[in-house]
Scaffold this motif. Structure first.
Motif, PDB file in Angstrom:
ATOM      1  N   ALA A  56      -5.671  -2.325  -2.244  1.00  0.00           N
ATOM      2  CA  ALA A  56      -6.366  -3.054  -2.662  1.00  0.00           C
ATOM      3  C   ALA A  56      -7.227  -4.121  -3.715  1.00  0.00           C
ATOM      4  O   ALA A  56      -7.384  -5.295  -3.843  1.00  0.00           O
ATOM      5  CB  ALA A  56      -7.954  -2.082  -2.136  1.00  0.00           C
ATOM      6  N   ILE A  57      -6.533  -3.593  -4.985  1.00  0.00           N
ATOM      7  CA  ILE A  57      -6.728  -3.372  -6.290  1.00  0.00           C
ATOM      8  C   ILE A  57      -5.117  -4.684  -6.477  1.00  0.00           C
ATOM      9  O   ILE A  57      -6.226  -5.596  -6.832  1.00  0.00           O
ATOM     10  CB  ILE A  57      -6.782  -1.886  -7.124  1.00  0.00           C
ATOM     11  N   ALA A  58      -4.341  -4.330  -5.907  1.00  0.00           N
ATOM     12  CA  ALA A  58      -3.675  -5.236  -6.161  1.00  0.00           C
ATOM     13  C   ALA A  58      -3.686  -7.235  -5.163  1.00  0.00           C
ATOM     14  O   ALA A  58      -3.137  -7.681  -6.143  1.00  0.00           O
ATOM     15  CB  ALA A  58      -2.308  -4.552  -5.417  1.00  0.00           C
ATOM     16  N   PHE A  59      -4.128  -6.716  -4.300  1.00  0.00           N
ATOM     17  CA  PHE A  59      -4.383  -7.700  -3.447  1.00  0.00           C
ATOM     18  C   PHE A  59      -5.981  -8.521  -4.708  1.00  0.00           C
ATOM     19  O   PHE A  59      -6.046 -10.305  -4.604  1.00  0.00           O
ATOM     20  CB  PHE A  59      -5.040  -7.747  -2.576  1.00  0.00           C
TER      21      PHE A  59
ATOM     22  N   ALA B 137      -6.937  -8.051   1.613  1.00  0.00           N
ATOM     23  CA  ALA B 137      -5.401  -8.799   2.583  1.00  0.00           C
ATOM     24  C   ALA B 137      -5.345 -10.242   3.054  1.00  0.00           C
ATOM     25  O   ALA B 137      -5.236 -11.235   2.517  1.00  0.00           O
ATOM     26  CB  ALA B 137      -5.113  -7.768   3.199  1.00  0.00           C
ATOM     27  N   ILE B 138      -6.434 -10.150   3.623  1.00  0.00           N
ATOM     28  CA  ILE B 138      -7.087 -11.117   4.273  1.00  0.00           C
ATOM     29  C   ILE B 138      -7.336 -12.897   2.967  1.00  0.00           C
ATOM     30  O   ILE B 138      -7.508 -13.393   3.267  1.00  0.00           O
ATOM     31  CB  ILE B 138      -7.711 -11.321   4.818  1.00  0.00           C
ATOM     32  N   SER B 139      -8.416 -12.003   1.976  1.00  0.00           N
ATOM     33  CA  SER B 139      -8.546 -13.000   0.653  1.00  0.00           C
ATOM     34  C   SER B 139      -7.981 -13.605   0.366  1.00  0.00           C
ATOM     35  O   SER B 139      -8.184 -14.132  -0.230  1.00  0.00           O
ATOM     36  CB  SER B 139      -9.417 -11.662  -0.017  1.00  0.00           C
TER      37      SER B 139
ATOM     38  N   LEU C 216       2.139 -12.334   5.177  1.00  0.00           N
ATOM     39  CA  LEU C 216       2.985 -11.157   4.438  1.00  0.00           C
ATOM     40  C   LEU C 216       2.276 -10.168   4.745  1.00  0.00           C
ATOM     41  O   LEU C 216       1.729  -8.808   5.421  1.00  0.00           O
ATOM     42  CB  LEU C 216       4.184 -11.064   3.841  1.00  0.00           C
ATOM     43  N   LEU C 217       0.988 -10.199   3.347  1.00  0.00           N
ATOM     44  CA  LEU C 217       0.193  -9.229   3.076  1.00  0.00           C
ATOM     45  C   LEU C 217      -0.894  -9.147   4.359  1.00  0.00           C
ATOM     46  O   LEU C 217      -1.534  -7.735   4.599  1.00  0.00           O
ATOM     47  CB  LEU C 217      -0.785  -9.763   2.187  1.00  0.00           C
ATOM     48  N   SER C 218      -1.428 -10.295   5.117  1.00  0.00           N
ATOM     49  CA  SER C 218      -2.342  -9.659   5.963  1.00  0.00           C
ATOM     50  C   SER C 218      -1.864  -9.428   7.450  1.00  0.00           C
ATOM     51  O   SER C 218      -2.907  -7.951   7.778  1.00  0.00           O
ATOM     52  CB  SER C 218      -3.212 -11.444   6.446  1.00  0.00           C
ATOM     53  N   PHE C 219      -0.990  -9.817   7.838  1.00  0.00           N
ATOM     54  CA  PHE C 219       0.009  -8.962   8.931  1.00  0.00           C
ATOM     55  C   PHE C 219       0.483  -7.416   8.082  1.00  0.00           C
ATOM     56  O   PHE C 219      -0.274  -6.366   9.365  1.00  0.00           O
ATOM     57  CB  PHE C 219       1.229  -9.953   9.167  1.00  0.00           C
ATOM     58  N   GLY C 220       0.752  -6.966   7.430  1.00  0.00           N
ATOM     59  CA  GLY C 220       1.393  -5.627   6.982  1.00  0.00           C
ATOM     60  C   GLY C 220      -0.305  -5.081   6.966  1.00  0.00           C
ATOM     61  O   GLY C 220      -0.537  -3.495   7.577  1.00  0.00           O
TER      62      GLY C 220
ATOM     63  N   ALA D 129       5.659  -4.551   1.374  1.00  0.00           N
ATOM     64  CA  ALA D 129       6.783  -4.443   0.265  1.00  0.00           C
ATOM     65  C   ALA D 129       7.790  -5.814   0.054  1.00  0.00           C
ATOM     66  O   ALA D 129       7.792  -5.908  -1.378  1.00  0.00           O
ATOM     67  CB  ALA D 129       7.877  -3.426   1.131  1.00  0.00           C
ATOM     68  N   LEU D 130       7.319  -6.950   1.057  1.00  0.00           N
ATOM     69  CA  LEU D 130       8.389  -8.132   0.999  1.00  0.00           C
ATOM     70  C   LEU D 130       7.725  -8.655  -0.391  1.00  0.00           C
ATOM     71  O   LEU D 130       8.009 -10.084  -0.850  1.00  0.00           O
ATOM     72  CB  LEU D 130       8.448  -8.854   2.098  1.00  0.00           C
ATOM     73  N   SER D 131       6.062  -9.021   0.206  1.00  0.00           N
ATOM     74  CA  SER D 131       5.240 -10.198  -0.481  1.00  0.00           C
ATOM     75  C   SER D 131       6.169 -10.340  -2.268  1.00  0.00           C
ATOM     76  O   SER D 131       5.925 -11.140  -2.663  1.00  0.00           O
ATOM     77  CB  SER D 131       3.432  -9.648  -0.351  1.00  0.00           C
TER      78      SER D 131
END
Length: 219
Positions: A98-101, A154-156, A170-174, A212-214
């Motif tokens: 959450a912090i990373a996003f 992630a959706i944000s 990638l982040l949202s689906f992940g 991890a791919l993001s």
């Protein structure tokens, strides 16, 4: 493309892990489960080598994955105490994600809608699980709130300019796949047994892999 090399091995290790889980082969699980997570960590870590790398974001993702590795190991021990430790480690992983996003992307007005939807899902999930929670009531409430917050963050990534469109997907689906795997685990443990619930590991590793791919897809 170097970051994709571990994916080749992951495509082999995860099905073998699911097979070992279904057959209750503990010795294979104890090797394949941490190995699979280490491969996902390698995917994210190799992004440091790319010209477009953003080391701070990549580091956050790697830390989240390492915490997840600790959670994976704890859950393999199959005791109530180990389950609680695993829950805490995965909770911390969600906080890190959450912090990373959020740090590079900030908050946006559209986040309110995403947040409300995720909160509603979290409340419904908790109400369904509550009859079987017992002493795990408070930890599960906290975990549910945190993972819903993580998914909303992630959706944000769709709403700001810090991430590319590819990264947002990638982040949202992940995040969603990660949450789905957690829901299956929680229902199986606290509400009712699910036949071959370990198939949820496909969702777990797909979710972690997408996250991890993001870092590799910054412009």
């Amino acid at each position: 493309m170097v970051h994709l090399i571990p994916v080749v091995f992951l495509v082999v290790s995860v099905p073998l892990l699911v097979r070992a889980e279904i057959k209750n082969n503990k010795s294979q699980v104890h090797v394949l489960k941490p190995l699979s997570t280490v491969l996902v960590i390698a995917v994210a870590s190799l992004s440091f080598l790319l010209p477009s790398a953003q080391p701070a974001f990549t580091l956050w993702i790697v830390v989240g994955l390492v915490l997840s590795l600790g959670g994976d190991v704890a859950l393999m021990l199959e005791s109530d105490r180990a389950f609680l430790i695993g829950l805490i480690l995965f909770l911390l992983a969600h906080v890190i994600y959450a912090i990373a996003f959020t740090v590079p992307n900030g908050f946006h007005s559209a986040d309110i809608i995403a947040g409300m939807v995720m909160l509603a899902i979290g409340i419904l999930m908790y109400l369904y699980l509550r009859p079987g929670l017992g002493s795990m009531n408070v930890p599960v409430i906290l975990y549910t709130l945190i993972i819903c917050f993580m998914v909303s963050r992630a959706i944000s990534t769709f709403f700001g300019s810090a991430f590319t469109f590819t990264q947002a997907w990638l982040l949202s689906f992940g995040a969603v796949f990660f949450m789905v795997s957690d829901i299956v685990l929680a229902v199986n443990r606290f509400r009712q047994p699910i036949a071959k619930h370990r198939l949820s590991l496909f969702a777990y590793y797909l979710g972690q892999l997408l996250i991890a791919l993001s870092p590799a897809y910054f412009c």
